[in-house]
Design an enzyme around this catalytic site. Sequence first.
Site, PDB file in Angstrom:
ATOM      1  N   SER A  66       0.790  -1.233   0.000  1.00 48.12           N
ATOM      2  CA  SER A  66       0.000   0.000   0.000  1.00 48.12           C
ATOM      3  C   SER A  66       0.822   1.281   0.000  1.00 48.12           C
ATOM      4  O   SER A  66       0.279   2.363  -0.236  1.00 48.12           O
ATOM      5  CB  SER A  66      -0.954   0.015   1.196  1.00 48.12           C
ATOM      6  OG  SER A  66      -2.039  -0.855   0.974  1.00 48.12           O
ATOM      7  N   LYS A  69       0.544   3.411  -3.058  1.00 48.42           N
ATOM      8  CA  LYS A  69      -0.566   4.358  -3.274  1.00 48.42           C
ATOM      9  C   LYS A  69      -0.079   5.803  -3.299  1.00 48.42           C
ATOM     10  O   LYS A  69      -0.653   6.649  -4.005  1.00 48.42           O
ATOM     11  CB  LYS A  69      -1.615   4.173  -2.171  1.00 48.42           C
ATOM     12  CG  LYS A  69      -2.293   2.812  -2.189  1.00 48.42           C
ATOM     13  CD  LYS A  69      -3.118   2.575  -0.928  1.00 48.42           C
ATOM     14  CE  LYS A  69      -3.782   1.197  -0.957  1.00 48.42           C
ATOM     15  NZ  LYS A  69      -4.454   0.872   0.303  1.00 48.42           N
ATOM     16  N   TYR A 192      -3.704  -1.750 -10.354  1.00 46.63           N
ATOM     17  CA  TYR A 192      -3.523  -1.524  -8.912  1.00 46.63           C
ATOM     18  C   TYR A 192      -2.781  -2.689  -8.260  1.00 46.63           C
ATOM     19  O   TYR A 192      -1.884  -2.480  -7.438  1.00 46.63           O
ATOM     20  CB  TYR A 192      -4.881  -1.329  -8.247  1.00 46.63           C
ATOM     21  CG  TYR A 192      -4.808  -1.395  -6.743  1.00 46.63           C
ATOM     22  CD1 TYR A 192      -4.190  -0.380  -6.017  1.00 46.63           C
ATOM     23  CD2 TYR A 192      -5.316  -2.487  -6.037  1.00 46.63           C
ATOM     24  CE1 TYR A 192      -4.091  -0.434  -4.644  1.00 46.63           C
ATOM     25  CE2 TYR A 192      -5.227  -2.553  -4.661  1.00 46.63           C
ATOM     26  CZ  TYR A 192      -4.613  -1.538  -3.967  1.00 46.63           C
ATOM     27  OH  TYR A 192      -4.498  -1.611  -2.603  1.00 46.63           O
ATOM     28  N   TYR A 244      -3.938   3.980   8.095  1.00 47.43           N
ATOM     29  CA  TYR A 244      -5.295   3.465   8.168  1.00 47.43           C
ATOM     30  C   TYR A 244      -5.990   3.898   9.454  1.00 47.43           C
ATOM     31  O   TYR A 244      -5.919   5.057   9.824  1.00 47.43           O
ATOM     32  CB  TYR A 244      -5.295   1.943   7.979  1.00 47.43           C
ATOM     33  CG  TYR A 244      -4.608   1.526   6.711  1.00 47.43           C
ATOM     34  CD1 TYR A 244      -5.063   1.979   5.469  1.00 47.43           C
ATOM     35  CD2 TYR A 244      -3.492   0.696   6.731  1.00 47.43           C
ATOM     36  CE1 TYR A 244      -4.432   1.599   4.285  1.00 47.43           C
ATOM     37  CE2 TYR A 244      -2.856   0.314   5.557  1.00 47.43           C
ATOM     38  CZ  TYR A 244      -3.331   0.777   4.339  1.00 47.43           C
ATOM     39  OH  TYR A 244      -2.702   0.424   3.184  1.00 47.43           O
TER      40      TYR A 244
END
Length: 314
Positions: A66, A69, A192, A244
Amino acid sequence: MMTRSDIKAALAAGHAAAMAVDGGQNADYIPFLASVPSDLLGIAVVTASGETHTMGDAGYGFAIESISKVFTLALVLERIGAEAVREKIGADPTGLPFNSVMALELHNGKPLSPLVNAGAIASASLAPGDSADASWDAILDMQSRFAGRPIQLSATVNKSEQETNFHNRAIAWLLYSAGSCFCDPVKAVDVYTRQCSTLVTAEDLAVMGATLAAGGVNPRTGEQVIKPEHTAPILAEMMMEGLYTASGDWAYTVGLPAKSGVGGGIMAVVPGVMGIAAFSPPLDTAGNSVRGQAAVAAVAKSLGYNLFTNPLQA
């Protein structure tokens, strides 16, 4: 004035803090990640001028996951600008897990943040290129320019992820139904998934963080990778959603924009000063490296860097 001995002492403090932490476990929903040795620990600091310090397993290649991103967001900002990104994807924390479907449902299909899975899939759908391969090439090039070296896709990681990404496929179709996926959803998920499957080291992440710290200039290559005005939106997103559901606690206790990945990496940025990175596979329940958080927090504290308390001077 920060000295080399200060940084070395901070790395030692970070390593000691990380080794004192127990708990966590490797991500097991992606088979490759479950197989990574859980005792690995690497820490790196790269300054905005390119000075590099590492400790432990800082040269071990692991899945970026992640953290990717951030760099796809950078690519999309360069392509369509900050206001268009905010309009199409959003700029608010979801308050829910990174792969939440409920977050989409609660906000009429708008992802809110490019740093959760839904927003990252939307970002991938906005990457330049008419084909999946063309969009992927643009994303890989951006990762490489941030790292200052060619970043490579791991076929093993990609295969492992492509075979298990059913939840993300569902998210992509929900985005598409709400008008928040801007290309074929199958293409968006493919791209992705590939962006999450490259291999980086803790040192790479520190260089990438230092590039953001230096206003988009890679301290090793001297390239202006992104426009200076695009670093602030990226760092804001990292502060709000980078860890997160633990992002608020991180801001409260550490006070630096950061981004984690379920591969065990974490990258933090001291604007104008440095990038700090760590790698350790065991994760907490939010999906963040247990020892990586301890290491980066201790390095930042040792050097006296917190956006909310001190002037940031090298």
